[in-house]
Design an enzyme around this catalytic site. Structure first.
Site, PDB file in Angstrom:
ATOM      1  N   CYS A   5      -0.818  -4.176   4.834  1.00  0.00           N
ATOM      2  CA  CYS A   5      -0.802  -3.056   3.892  1.00  0.00           C
ATOM      3  C   CYS A   5      -1.136  -1.783   4.668  1.00  0.00           C
ATOM      4  O   CYS A   5      -1.508  -1.838   5.843  1.00  0.00           O
ATOM      5  CB  CYS A   5      -1.842  -3.287   2.803  1.00  0.00           C
ATOM      6  N   HIS A  33      -9.819  -9.410   7.633  1.00  0.00           N
ATOM      7  CA  HIS A  33     -10.006 -10.846   7.435  1.00  0.00           C
ATOM      8  C   HIS A  33      -8.786 -11.633   7.902  1.00  0.00           C
ATOM      9  O   HIS A  33      -8.096 -12.245   7.101  1.00  0.00           O
ATOM     10  CB  HIS A  33     -10.306 -11.135   5.957  1.00  0.00           C
ATOM     11  N   HIS A  66     -12.725  -2.438   4.800  1.00  0.00           N
ATOM     12  CA  HIS A  66     -13.238  -2.540   3.436  1.00  0.00           C
ATOM     13  C   HIS A  66     -14.588  -1.874   3.221  1.00  0.00           C
ATOM     14  O   HIS A  66     -15.259  -2.130   2.220  1.00  0.00           O
ATOM     15  CB  HIS A  66     -13.185  -3.997   2.963  1.00  0.00           C
ATOM     16  N   CYS A  88     -10.466   1.999   4.460  1.00  0.00           N
ATOM     17  CA  CYS A  88      -9.220   2.404   3.808  1.00  0.00           C
ATOM     18  C   CYS A  88      -9.507   3.538   2.812  1.00  0.00           C
ATOM     19  O   CYS A  88     -10.502   3.484   2.074  1.00  0.00           O
ATOM     20  CB  CYS A  88      -8.655   1.184   3.082  1.00  0.00           C
ATOM     21  N   GLU A 118     -16.784  -5.562   0.697  1.00  0.00           N
ATOM     22  CA  GLU A 118     -16.295  -4.358  -0.002  1.00  0.00           C
ATOM     23  C   GLU A 118     -17.145  -4.074  -1.248  1.00  0.00           C
ATOM     24  O   GLU A 118     -17.491  -2.929  -1.537  1.00  0.00           O
ATOM     25  CB  GLU A 118     -14.821  -4.541  -0.418  1.00  0.00           C
ATOM     26  N   CYS A 188      -5.993  -1.721  -5.829  1.00  0.00           N
ATOM     27  CA  CYS A 188      -5.089  -1.059  -4.886  1.00  0.00           C
ATOM     28  C   CYS A 188      -3.648  -1.441  -5.227  1.00  0.00           C
ATOM     29  O   CYS A 188      -3.370  -2.602  -5.535  1.00  0.00           O
ATOM     30  CB  CYS A 188      -5.492  -1.518  -3.498  1.00  0.00           C
ATOM     31  N   SER A 216      -9.621 -14.082   3.556  1.00  0.00           N
ATOM     32  CA  SER A 216      -9.038 -12.859   3.002  1.00  0.00           C
ATOM     33  C   SER A 216      -8.959 -12.943   1.481  1.00  0.00           C
ATOM     34  O   SER A 216      -8.338 -13.850   0.919  1.00  0.00           O
ATOM     35  CB  SER A 216      -7.635 -12.666   3.608  1.00  0.00           C
ATOM     36  N   ASN A 218      -7.445 -10.876  -0.716  1.00  0.00           N
ATOM     37  CA  ASN A 218      -6.140 -10.652  -1.356  1.00  0.00           C
ATOM     38  C   ASN A 218      -5.219 -11.847  -1.152  1.00  0.00           C
ATOM     39  O   ASN A 218      -4.381 -12.144  -1.991  1.00  0.00           O
ATOM     40  CB  ASN A 218      -5.525  -9.324  -0.891  1.00  0.00           C
TER      41      ASN A 218
END
Ligand code: SF4
Length: 278
Positions: A5, A33, A66, A88, A118, A188, A216, A218
């Site tokens: 991303c 991650h 994060h 980010c 995060e 996001c 990770s 996501n």
């Protein structure tokens, strides 16, 4: 949309640039991650440190995508170590929302994984009471047990990788149980797009392969949304494909987390094509 991303791409390019300028680099914890990316950086001399005092040989300290807690950021600033914050912008935006909208009379509620760095960073920006709930039913419990919230102002944000479905359910609960909540949708768009795309793909496939790091968040969410549609397997590299039996499948979908490098995705696709053609 599979693969890096915007935020991860930016952080990786930043480290690549420092290395190409011949600088020594250290990261505060793993920068992203993905174990393969971390291993590659390690082999190229990038140190992972837990504290600014561990930074050696005048290395530049890079802070992870994060975000870090307010205390850690303060510690880094006071350490005298040269540093770059690779957080980010989407994460920084949540920090700013919480900082600007909270005070000692405002309750902050964060929807997300309470153990994720995060979320620790976001929580550290709250100036009053703050709570982390992992889903809509925990949120309902919290709101019902704390009638006091009805007399206080409340702000609601989510971790960038929070599930869109869970967020929608949570909004219904909040609107029902409190009238004084300020709601900030902070998922996001990269996460959102990936989840929707993965779900659309999973609905048309007999199985799904998700490529990404097991740590990770996501990537785990992608697996969770696809699992509702068809058998779904998470792999970190192409080597793990041999452990999966796809013999009964006519159509297999592949997607990848936001911290998975393109090279690993390509390797998975070519390994799958080879075994299909064999
Ligand atoms: Fe930023 Fe979103 Fe990528 Fe997280 S998933 S690093 S918030 S772009």
């Amino acid at each position: 949309t599979a693969g890096f991303c915007f935020g991860v791409d930016r952080a990786i390019k930043l480290i690549e640039k420092l290395l190409s300028e011949g600088k020594k680099v250290a990261t505060l914890g793993p920068i992203i991650h993905n174990p393969q990316v971390i291993e590659d950086f390690k082999n190229r001399g990038v140190d992972i440190v837990e504290h600014p005092s561990e930074v050696k040989n005048g290395a530049v300290l890079v802070l992870r995508t994060h975000g870090v807690t307010e205390d850690v950021l303060e510690e880094v600033k006071n350490s005298g170590v040269e540093f770059i914050d690779a957080a980010c912008p989407f994460v920084n935006k949540i920090h700013k929302i919480v900082r600007d909208n909270s005070n000692e009379n405002v309750v902050t509620i964060i929807l997300g994984d309470p153990s994720h760095p995060e979320v620790h960073g976001i929580k550290s920006c709250a100036k009053g009471e703050s709570y982390v709930v992992k889903d809509s039913s925990e949120l309902e419990d919290l709101l019902q047990k704390n009638n006091l919230f009805s007399q206080k102002e409340l702000i609601l944000v989510e971790q960038t990788t929070f599930s869109v479905k869970e967020w929608e359910k949570s909004l219904k609960k909040v609107k029902l149980l409190c009238t004084n909540a300020k709601i900030f949708d902070t998922i996001c768009s990269a996460t959102n797009e990936r989840q929707e795309e993965a779900m659309r793909l999973a609905k048309t496939c007999d199985a799904m392969i998700i490529v990404g790091g097991r740590q990770s968040s996501n990537t785990a969410k992608l697996k969770a949304v696809c699992e509702n549609c068809c058998p779904t397997y998470l792999i970190e590299t192409a080597r793990e494909l041999s452990d999966i039996d796809l013999s009964g499948c006519k159509k297999v979908g592949v997607t990848a987390g936001a911290s998975t490098p393109a090279a690993i995705i390509k390797e998975v696709l070519s390994t799958m094509s080879e075994s299909t053609n064999a």
